[in-house]
Design a protein around this motif. Sequence first.
Motif, PDB file in Angstrom:
ATOM      1  N   GLN A 118       0.746  -1.282   0.091  1.00  0.00           N
ATOM      2  CA  GLN A 118       0.087  -0.101   0.089  1.00  0.00           C
ATOM      3  C   GLN A 118       0.973   1.279  -0.114  1.00  0.00           C
ATOM      4  OE1 GLN A 118      -2.565  -0.493   3.402  1.00  0.00           O
ATOM      5  NE2 GLN A 118      -3.827  -1.619   2.360  1.00  0.00           N
ATOM      6  N   ALA A 119       1.881   1.342   0.753  1.00  0.00           N
ATOM      7  CA  ALA A 119       2.965   2.385   0.889  1.00  0.00           C
ATOM      8  C   ALA A 119       3.652   2.896  -0.470  1.00  0.00           C
ATOM      9  CB  ALA A 119       3.779   2.241   1.965  1.00  0.00           C
ATOM     10  N   ASN A 120       3.574   1.593  -1.268  1.00  0.00           N
ATOM     11  CA  ASN A 120       4.508   1.791  -2.699  1.00  0.00           C
ATOM     12  C   ASN A 120       3.384   2.669  -3.378  1.00  0.00           C
ATOM     13  OD1 ASN A 120       6.576   0.373  -1.810  1.00  0.00           O
ATOM     14  ND2 ASN A 120       5.823  -1.628  -2.827  1.00  0.00           N
ATOM     15  N   GLU A 121       2.186   2.818  -3.313  1.00  0.00           N
ATOM     16  CA  GLU A 121       1.157   3.452  -3.945  1.00  0.00           C
ATOM     17  C   GLU A 121       0.877   4.838  -3.395  1.00  0.00           C
ATOM     18  OE1 GLU A 121      -2.062   1.163  -4.253  1.00  0.00           O
ATOM     19  OE2 GLU A 121      -1.104  -0.563  -5.346  1.00  0.00           O
ATOM     20  N   GLY A 122       1.854   5.473  -2.546  1.00  0.00           N
ATOM     21  CA  GLY A 122       1.512   6.484  -1.787  1.00  0.00           C
ATOM     22  C   GLY A 122       1.457   6.257  -0.512  1.00  0.00           C
ATOM     23  N   ASP A 123       0.221   6.764  -0.077  1.00  0.00           N
ATOM     24  CA  ASP A 123      -0.464   6.509   1.291  1.00  0.00           C
ATOM     25  C   ASP A 123      -2.089   6.595   1.112  1.00  0.00           C
ATOM     26  OD1 ASP A 123      -1.204   5.991   3.922  1.00  0.00           O
ATOM     27  OD2 ASP A 123      -0.132   7.666   4.584  1.00  0.00           O
ATOM     28  N   PRO A 124      -2.523   5.474   0.676  1.00  0.00           N
ATOM     29  CA  PRO A 124      -3.984   5.590   0.550  1.00  0.00           C
ATOM     30  C   PRO A 124      -4.866   5.711   1.835  1.00  0.00           C
ATOM     31  CG  PRO A 124      -3.360   3.284   0.402  1.00  0.00           C
ATOM     32  CD  PRO A 124      -1.854   4.092   0.417  1.00  0.00           C
TER      33      PRO A 124
END
Length: 714
Positions: free
Chosen positions: A449-455
Amino acid sequence: MFKWSDSSFYLEGSGYFLLLLPVLGAFVGWVYRYTHPEVEPMRRVVLVALRTAALGLLLSLLAEPVVGWWSQQVIRPMVLVLLDTSPSMKTTEQGRTRLEQIFPVLKSEDWRAGLDQAEIRAWGFAESVYPLALDTVAAVNVGGQATNIAQAIATAVESVGERERVQGILLFSDGAHNLGRDPVQLADELGVPVYALGVGGEEMPADIQLASVRTVETGYIGQRQQIDAELRSWGYDGRQAEVLLYEGERELQRQSLVLGGQGQIQSVSFNITPQQAGPRIFRLVVTPVEGEFTRADNEVLVFTRILEERTRALLLAGGPSTDLTFLRRSLAADSNIVVETLIQREDDALYGGVEWQATVLQDRDVVFLVNPGAWLLNGAPAQDIVRQVHSGTGLVFVGGVKTAKDWRADSPLAELMPLQPTPSSPYVADEVLLRISAEGRHHPIVRLQANEGDPWIRLPPLPGYFRTIQQDPGPMVLIEGAGRVPIIATGTYGKGKVMVALAASFWRLDLMSSGVDGQPRTIREFWRNATKWLALDASSGRIRASTERHVYRAGEEVVFSAQVFDELLRPQRGASVGVKLAGGEVFELREQGAGHYRGLYGGLAPGAYQYEVLAEVDGVEIGTDAGRFVIEEHSIEFSDLRADQLLLAELARASGGSAHPLSAWEDVLKKLAPSKKLVEKAQTQALWGPLWPGLLAIVLLASEWLLRKRSGMV
């Protein structure tokens, strides 16, 4: 170069003391007119001279004599030259590589003449830095696996002893920085002007690359598992290519697709059904096409761990609740998780006629305690849960109204809790926005999830949370609120792992974010990922170590992390933690606090690696752990071969320099304009202040005494 140009002598004090020197000399001669016994005339002269010199020196110091002089020195400015020799500099444009375009400049007579007045020091760099001789620069070859511009600048500046002589840094690069710290920030801190000469265009050469690949970290025998890859291509619009899936040298599947070109991202998915448990590494390969710039990025690896059976989760709740329903629905949606629910009745028993026995917890991989009441918190179930966690079962503790009311600090579960609610007024009714914590973003539960920013920051706020009175410093906070309020944390206890969520109404995050760009997926996947991670066996012993990922691209730094415990499994501070690779390399991990240790290691060649982590306290070994990882052939250097002139411009501006295309190198030399400087310095030396005149007087008087002694004089 140094030379004397002028000198002077003057008195700071009264010059009348010097008028007494003849009188002093006459007085000493009068004293030595007769000696006992008589000495020859020459010896008498020497005695008079020594006494006169000593007393005269002391008398002269009273006049405070000062010597002054001017010195001249020619100083040559220093210019540091940094030459990018990373793989991206091999990109061919207009018949020459980027590196070859620089060679004529460095060999030019005008170049040498422009820097004739300066002292030149040069380095080449890729992911590391090495000294460079500009006279033989044509023999330099492209090498390395990445580009670290920040390290090149720092190494050059730190190697210069006289930083004030550095007039500037000439940086030849395409700006394709992809490793290490931000060079713009570093340039701003150092304050040494950087003059960047950019080379290369912003168009990608013809190439096909597998940009990324992902799959679940944990799969199961007999369960379908999906492997997703992203492919990009430039210059091959409409061409057909094949993507093949291998395990080892065995081809499993292949797919054909028509390339879009111009960097368009195209997705490819494979479905496999593993029949064997254990760690598995799959390899995706796109068939090479004639004319590609490089084929090193046509292959990528992905790691997964296959378990023998599905994860067995038990939801043990203090009563019916909306959060319980939400958790059960989220977990049941994953075919790899088997969910069973048991709910406490008001009479300290379980609904459905189930009697409480320790066997209820057997064969469970993960136990969820959802809003537990007094019986579950303090009775026989609590004691059985503690024993089960220490033997290896994972535990998820989700707070609620009953928890806040019935929690006691002496609960058997207290030893497992990294976060504990306050006994009085624990619930904070204010809304709180959530985010992934800085320390938790690399944790397996939220890493993807952190690899996509911070959802999490796009989720609605929680309506409240439970104030905590204790946070064990060993475990890690994954999710926090404003002001770094801990909301969800994890820890390891015995052979088991624990996750604590001291907040209620997680179901609202799911309900209120439905329809908002698919955001319910964030909270649902979180509980599924947590269940799978908690189900994995924790390594035994006082040290647990791992790499951040199992597969790295060539040129990337491998991230090692470890957690060390004392005899009571509390965080161990002050340990010495070393990592030893199979090839013999050994390096230390740095302490991060609260028993956590972390370190980076780079420069590894592609291949499979095994490592061993050793922890010592006061020279005594307390535990070891081991693991493995893979460096794949695909280098991060080939992820994007376009020149980054914008980065060079920002770097130069932050340092006080300027950025130009390579063709404008003559303008840069005019702007730099290094020239020798003649520096004059005025210096003075007070003869009456230092210790040496007094010591000289003592030496003279001592010599006189020795001569008198040898002459037999009293």
